[in-house]
Structures are given as C-alpha cells and as structure tokens.
Design an enzyme around this catalytic site. Structure first.
Site, PDB file in Angstrom:
ATOM      1  N   GLU A  51      32.878 -18.653  46.347  1.00 31.66           N
ATOM      2  CA  GLU A  51      32.118 -17.767  47.229  1.00 31.66           C
ATOM      3  C   GLU A  51      32.011 -16.389  46.590  1.00 31.66           C
ATOM      4  O   GLU A  51      31.678 -15.415  47.250  1.00 31.66           O
ATOM      5  CB  GLU A  51      32.746 -17.716  48.616  1.00 31.66           C
ATOM      6  CG  GLU A  51      34.198 -17.306  48.637  1.00 31.66           C
ATOM      7  CD  GLU A  51      34.774 -17.302  50.043  1.00 31.66           C
ATOM      8  OE1 GLU A  51      34.287 -16.510  50.846  1.00 31.66           O
ATOM      9  OE2 GLU A  51      35.683 -18.097  50.313  1.00 31.66           O
ATOM     10  N   CYS A  96      35.938 -20.687  51.826  1.00 24.77           N
ATOM     11  CA  CYS A  96      37.086 -21.264  51.101  1.00 24.77           C
ATOM     12  C   CYS A  96      37.088 -22.781  51.094  1.00 24.77           C
ATOM     13  O   CYS A  96      37.925 -23.399  50.431  1.00 24.77           O
ATOM     14  CB  CYS A  96      38.399 -20.794  51.716  1.00 24.77           C
ATOM     15  SG  CYS A  96      38.570 -19.027  51.764  1.00 24.77           S
ATOM     16  N   HIS A 131      45.394 -24.378  53.644  1.00 24.19           N
ATOM     17  CA  HIS A 131      44.712 -23.224  53.048  1.00 24.19           C
ATOM     18  C   HIS A 131      45.530 -21.969  53.370  1.00 24.19           C
ATOM     19  O   HIS A 131      45.961 -21.774  54.499  1.00 24.19           O
ATOM     20  CB  HIS A 131      43.292 -23.109  53.608  1.00 24.19           C
ATOM     21  CG  HIS A 131      42.643 -21.799  53.268  1.00 24.19           C
ATOM     22  ND1 HIS A 131      42.536 -21.350  51.969  1.00 24.19           N
ATOM     23  CD2 HIS A 131      42.110 -20.826  54.053  1.00 24.19           C
ATOM     24  CE1 HIS A 131      41.953 -20.166  51.966  1.00 24.19           C
ATOM     25  NE2 HIS A 131      41.683 -19.819  53.223  1.00 24.19           N
TER      26      HIS A 131
HETATM   27  P1  HMG Z   1      46.588  -6.665  60.942  1.00 21.21           P
HETATM   28  O1  HMG Z   1      45.807  -6.561  62.186  1.00 21.21           O
HETATM   29  O2  HMG Z   1      46.778  -5.418  60.197  1.00 21.21           O
HETATM   30  O3  HMG Z   1      48.029  -7.218  61.137  1.00 21.21           O
HETATM   31  O4  HMG Z   1      45.881  -7.760  60.022  1.00 21.21           O
HETATM   32  P2  HMG Z   1      48.898  -7.523  62.449  1.00 21.21           P
HETATM   33  O5  HMG Z   1      49.131  -6.251  63.164  1.00 21.21           O
HETATM   34  O6  HMG Z   1      48.321  -8.706  63.193  1.00 21.21           O
HETATM   35  O7  HMG Z   1      50.238  -7.953  61.725  1.00 21.21           O
HETATM   36  C1  HMG Z   1      50.258  -9.089  60.936  1.00 21.21           C
HETATM   37  C2  HMG Z   1      51.623  -9.753  61.147  1.00 21.21           C
HETATM   38  O8  HMG Z   1      52.634  -8.886  60.629  1.00 21.21           O
HETATM   39  C3  HMG Z   1      51.969  -9.982  62.635  1.00 21.21           C
HETATM   40  O9  HMG Z   1      52.702 -11.194  62.693  1.00 21.21           O
HETATM   41  C4  HMG Z   1      52.916  -8.819  62.937  1.00 21.21           C
HETATM   42  O10 HMG Z   1      53.806  -9.085  64.006  1.00 21.21           O
HETATM   43  C5  HMG Z   1      53.653  -8.716  61.616  1.00 21.21           C
HETATM   44  P3  HMG Z   1      52.167 -12.409  63.595  1.00 21.21           P
HETATM   45  O11 HMG Z   1      52.157 -11.944  64.988  1.00 21.21           O
HETATM   46  O12 HMG Z   1      50.749 -12.694  63.111  1.00 21.21           O
HETATM   47  O13 HMG Z   1      53.098 -13.526  63.279  1.00 21.21           O
HETATM   48  N1  HMG Z   1      54.268  -7.392  61.387  1.00 21.21           N
HETATM   49  C6  HMG Z   1      55.494  -7.240  60.889  1.00 21.21           C
HETATM   50  N2  HMG Z   1      56.446  -8.133  60.501  1.00 21.21           N
HETATM   51  C7  HMG Z   1      57.618  -7.647  60.019  1.00 21.21           C
HETATM   52  N3  HMG Z   1      57.890  -6.311  59.921  1.00 21.21           N
HETATM   53  C8  HMG Z   1      56.967  -5.391  60.300  1.00 21.21           C
HETATM   54  C9  HMG Z   1      55.720  -5.840  60.814  1.00 21.21           C
HETATM   55  N4  HMG Z   1      54.602  -5.220  61.246  1.00 21.21           N
HETATM   56  C10 HMG Z   1      53.715  -6.184  61.611  1.00 21.21           C
HETATM   57  N5  HMG Z   1      57.244  -4.080  60.193  1.00 21.21           N
HETATM   58  C11 HMG Z   1      44.999  -9.897  59.432  1.00 21.21           C
HETATM   59  C12 HMG Z   1      46.239  -9.125  59.850  1.00 21.21           C
HETATM   60  C13 HMG Z   1      45.404 -11.300  59.003  1.00 21.21           C
HETATM   61  C14 HMG Z   1      44.051  -9.985  60.625  1.00 21.21           C
HETATM   62  C15 HMG Z   1      44.312  -9.147  58.260  1.00 21.21           C
HETATM   63  O14 HMG Z   1      45.164  -9.134  57.148  1.00 21.21           O
HETATM   64  C16 HMG Z   1      42.978  -9.735  57.867  1.00 21.21           C
HETATM   65  O15 HMG Z   1      41.941  -9.461  58.465  1.00 21.21           O
HETATM   66  N6  HMG Z   1      42.952 -10.600  56.777  1.00 21.21           N
HETATM   67  C17 HMG Z   1      41.734 -11.222  56.280  1.00 21.21           C
HETATM   68  C18 HMG Z   1      41.288 -12.385  57.126  1.00 21.21           C
HETATM   69  C19 HMG Z   1      42.184 -13.577  56.969  1.00 21.21           C
HETATM   70  O16 HMG Z   1      42.901 -13.733  56.018  1.00 21.21           O
HETATM   71  N7  HMG Z   1      42.099 -14.514  57.954  1.00 21.21           N
HETATM   72  C20 HMG Z   1      42.869 -15.720  57.932  1.00 21.21           C
HETATM   73  C21 HMG Z   1      42.168 -16.899  58.594  1.00 21.21           C
HETATM   74  S1  HMG Z   1      40.493 -17.112  58.029  1.00 21.21           S
HETATM   75  C22 HMG Z   1      40.632 -17.877  56.490  1.00 21.21           C
HETATM   76  O17 HMG Z   1      41.664 -18.368  56.143  1.00 21.21           O
HETATM   77  C23 HMG Z   1      39.417 -17.866  55.616  1.00 21.21           C
HETATM   78  C24 HMG Z   1      39.435 -16.877  54.471  1.00 21.21           C
HETATM   79  O18 HMG Z   1      40.319 -17.330  53.461  1.00 21.21           O
HETATM   80  C25 HMG Z   1      38.011 -16.667  53.926  1.00 21.21           C
HETATM   81  C26 HMG Z   1      37.149 -17.864  53.603  1.00 21.21           C
HETATM   82  O19 HMG Z   1      37.186 -18.938  54.194  1.00 21.21           O
HETATM   83  O20 HMG Z   1      36.311 -17.671  52.748  1.00 21.21           O
HETATM   84  C27 HMG Z   1      39.912 -15.500  54.900  1.00 21.21           C
END
Ligand code: HMG
Length: 385
Positions: free
Chosen positions: A81, A113, A235
């Site tokens: 992609e 992906c 994935h």
């Molecule tokens: P965010 O909003 O900054 O993070 O972004 P958050 O506030 O949700 O925190 C993430 C996790 O860290 C949470 O854990 C927190 O509790 C924890 P969870 O509740 O999820 O288990 N946390 C901590 N843990 C320990 N100590 C601390 C602490 N602070 C927080 N101090 C988000 C997270 C994944 C949304 C962001 O990184 C993002 O947008 N990423 C890109 C999108 C993505 O990867 N999506 C995944 C599914 S889609 C997919 O897989 C397809 C993709 O590969 C693309 C394609 O297909 O082409 C992306």
C-alpha cells in the site's frame, strides 16, 4: 490426489535506520511505558532516501532466489500500500533486480495490510493447479503517519518474501479459509498524500469485528475447532493489537485466551514497527525462528487490512522446518540498522518527495543490496548497490 501446497521459504528485509521509541517518548513528553507496554512496541525502522518498497522487496526476495534458483518461478506477486507508481507495478522493477525469467507473470496487489494474503491465496491456487510452478509472494511497506500524531509511534518499514510451492518445507496451508469484508473509514491514504489518514479507535474495533466475522466464516467452511490450533499469528500494526485480537477471538468462542500461543510471533514486529502487508508474515518468521518445537503444529493466521478486509486460515508446520529458517539473517538485518536521533528522524520524515517534483538524483545512504537512485525523465531508477 490433492497436493500439499504452502510456504517453502521466507525471508525478511528492513530499512537502513531505526528510531528507539524511548527517544520519541522523551521528545513528546509521553511515558515510554505507553509504547513498550500499552502498544507493545520498542523501535521502528525508518527508510533512507534511497530506499522504498522496491529496494526492500528485492532485498527480501534475493536470498530465496539464490537458494532455489529462478527457473521455476512462474509468478511474482508484490503486495503493497506504499506503491511508487499509479500504473507500473513495483513488481516489474523487482523482477529485473532479481534477474527472474521473462516467462514470469508479474503484478502488484492492493488492499491495505491484507493484500499479501490475497497474493498468498492466489499463489496456493496456482500451485495446486500446476504443481511444478513456484510463486514468489512479497509484502513490502512503509508505514507513515503524520508527525506528532497518536499513530506516530506505530510507524515502521519492512518486507517479507515467501516462496509458495508444492511439498513446502515450512508450512502447508490448509484449504479452509474464512473471509470478512465491510466498507469502513478506519484508515486510508488519499492520492497525493505520503501519510495515512486514520481513526485509531475505529480501526481497532473494525479489526476486532473482522476477526470474529472471519472466524465464523472459517468455521462455516470446514475450518477446524479453536482448540485444534496450537499457535497464532495475527496482523500486528503494534504487537498489543495481536493480544487484543487473541483475547477477542477466545471470548467469541468461549475459550480462555492462552497468550503463550502468540508471544513468539511478536518478537520482530516489536523491533521493526508496522510493515503493513508484511506484518503478518513477519509474525510467522518470528514464530518459526523463536520456537523450536513446532513440528506438525497448526498455526492460525489472521490477516487484516483497513477499509476493511479480513481473512482467517490455518497451516501446519513441516517437520524439519528448522533447517530452512533464516533467523540469523533477520536478526543481522535488525541489528545493522543505524540508530537515529529524533531530529534526524523528523528530517527524513519531512523529506519525502512526490515524483511530480521533477528529475533528481538520490545519493547512496543505505547499505542494502539494491538502491533507488532517483528520477530521470520522470521515471524511477533502481540499481544493485
Ligand atoms: P492513543 O489514542 O494515543 O493511545 O493511540 P491510547 O491512549 O489508546 O493508549 C494506547 C494503550 O496504551 C492503551 O492500552 C493505554 O491504556 C495504554 P489499551 O487500553 O489499548 O490496552 N497506556 C499505557 N500503558 C502503560 N503505561 C502507560 C500508558 N499510557 C497509556 N503510561 C492508537 C493508540 C492505536 C489508536 C494509535 O497508535 C493509532 O492510531 N495507530 C494507528 C492505527 C492502528 O494501528 N490501528 C490498529 C488496527 S487497524 C490495522 O491493523 C490496519 C493497519 O495496519 C493499516 C492497514 O491495514 O493498512 C493500521
């Protein structure tokens, strides 16, 4: 009599640089535990200006061609992609760089992906029909999000090449497969944009909907019971996502999640970041390299591509897989990356050109076997290093 078909060889490549997420966390004023524990990520690969999906794809596939020879490779599928042209398949450059025969079908596939799994399924079908054929399937991607965005720590870059053939030495893929498609705006990259647009929370829930939907279809089409699957590769946009997926599927089938079934699969993704189409197969590389006790084990695979398409299938590890794995080379590629400061990383991130910028020459930076040398007459140029 049906032929056993699957993955005979698998090889990994990544980019020239690496950013430690401790440095990114310090720059952003974020607790590093959010990345190490919350996302399950430690580092991310960052390409140099002379690297892209063509150079990484060719670097991943070259050791396979050296091992098995090029003469029986009838098809090359390149899933990505992070395409470099709107018309010409990136696979055509890879075909030349690898010295594959002219009598080889070549095409690029796209669905976020997921596309490497579509390529793998097409390859399996071809070899089942023509068991003398070998098919090279490559997933290669550069995950790029906006600087200072929530997704920034989940960037990465890498390529995985797989040789699909009859009587495979690594994993025989079973025929049952479950698929799930639902149109959703969780993640996409508009034409002209070098970074993805993402609704992070929606993307996580869309992924979890897809694994459950694909599982139900898998079972309806003759897939085995949950308790007959010994290990899982999901994935991994970040490795904690594999944990979430594993728990969601276990809850769906009424089982207790056994996280030891996925631990080994997360080793490389944690160090390399998201490699989009390559990520699921990087998980397989890590599992095969880390786990010495997989003879006859059944692995469940879940492939997800935003937008969204999911597929769930299974494969059985061939006895003797240990003799074919490439753990040393993968670990060497990871440790050869040059560490970046945050300032260097931000400068590289900002300096991504669109080819509309006109002709340019790109100086050598990376140490990989293939290089992007620039644009001449609006055409991209690649060479062996
Ligand atoms: P965010 O909003 O900054 O993070 O972004 P958050 O506030 O949700 O925190 C993430 C996790 O860290 C949470 O854990 C927190 O509790 C924890 P969870 O509740 O999820 O288990 N946390 C901590 N843990 C320990 N100590 C601390 C602490 N602070 C927080 N101090 C988000 C997270 C994944 C949304 C962001 O990184 C993002 O947008 N990423 C890109 C999108 C993505 O990867 N999506 C995944 C599914 S889609 C997919 O897989 C397809 C993709 O590969 C693309 C394609 O297909 O082409 C992306």
């Amino acid at each position: 009599m049906s032929v056993a078909v699957g993955i005979h060889d698998l090889s990994v490549a990544t980019a020239a640089h690496v950013l430690d997420l401790d440095l990114l966390a310090a720059y952003q004023g974020v607790d590093p535990a959010k990345y190490h524990i919350g996302l399950g990520q430690d580092r991310m690969s960052v390409p140099g200006p002379d690297e892209d999906i063509v150079t990484m794809a060719a670097a991943a596939a070259q050791p396979i061609v050296e091992r098995v020879g090029a003469e029986n490779i009838r098809t090359l599928y390149l899933a990505t992609e992070s395409g470099v042209d709107q018309s010409k398949s990136a696979a055509v450059w890879v075909h030349r760089l690898l010295g594959l025969p002219a009598s080889c079908r070549v095409v690029e596939l796209k669905q976020a992906c997921y596309a490497a799994t579509a390529a793998l399924q097409a390859a399996l079908a071809q070899v089942a029909r023509s068991p003398q054929d070998e098919v090279l399937v490559i997933g290669a991607d550069i995950a790029r999000y906006d600087l200072d965005s929530a997704a920034e720590a989940t960037q990465g870059a890498g390529a995985v090449a797989m040789l699909v053939r009859a009587d495979p030495g690594l994993v025989t893929i079973e025929p049952a497969s479950g698929v799930f498609t639902a149109e959703v705006d969780d993640f996409w990259r508009p034409n002209g944009s070098s970074t993805a647009v993402v609704d992070g929370k929606l993307s996580v829930s869309a992924y979890l909907d897809a694994i459950v939907g694909a599982w139900d279809d898998y079972r309806a089409r003759g897939g085995v019971d949950y308790d007959r699957i010994d290990r899982w590769c999901h994935h991994q946009p970040f490795t904690k996502m594999a944990v979430k997926a594993h728990r969601a599927l276990a809850a769906h089938v009424g089982a207790e999640p056994d996280e030891s079934q996925i631990t080994a699969s997360t080793g490389y993704n944690r160090q390399l970041g998201n490699s989009y189409t390559a990520s699921l197969y990087l998980a397989l590389a890590a599992l095969l390299d880390e786990d010495d006790d997989l003879d006859g084990a059944r692995i469940g695979f879940f492939s997800y591509g935003s937008g969204s398409v999911g597929e769930l299938f299974a494969g059985v590890v061939s006895p003797g897989y240990r003799t074919l794995r490439r753990a040393e080379a993968t670990r060497a590629a990871l440790s050869a990356r040059r560490p970046l400061s945050v300032a260097e990383y931000r400068e590289l991130h900002a300096n991504v050109h669109a080819d509309d910028d006109g002709d340019r020459t790109v100086a050598p930076v990376s140490r990989g076997p293939f290089r992007f040398t620039g644009v001449e007459g609006r055409a991209r140029r690649y060479t062996r290093a």
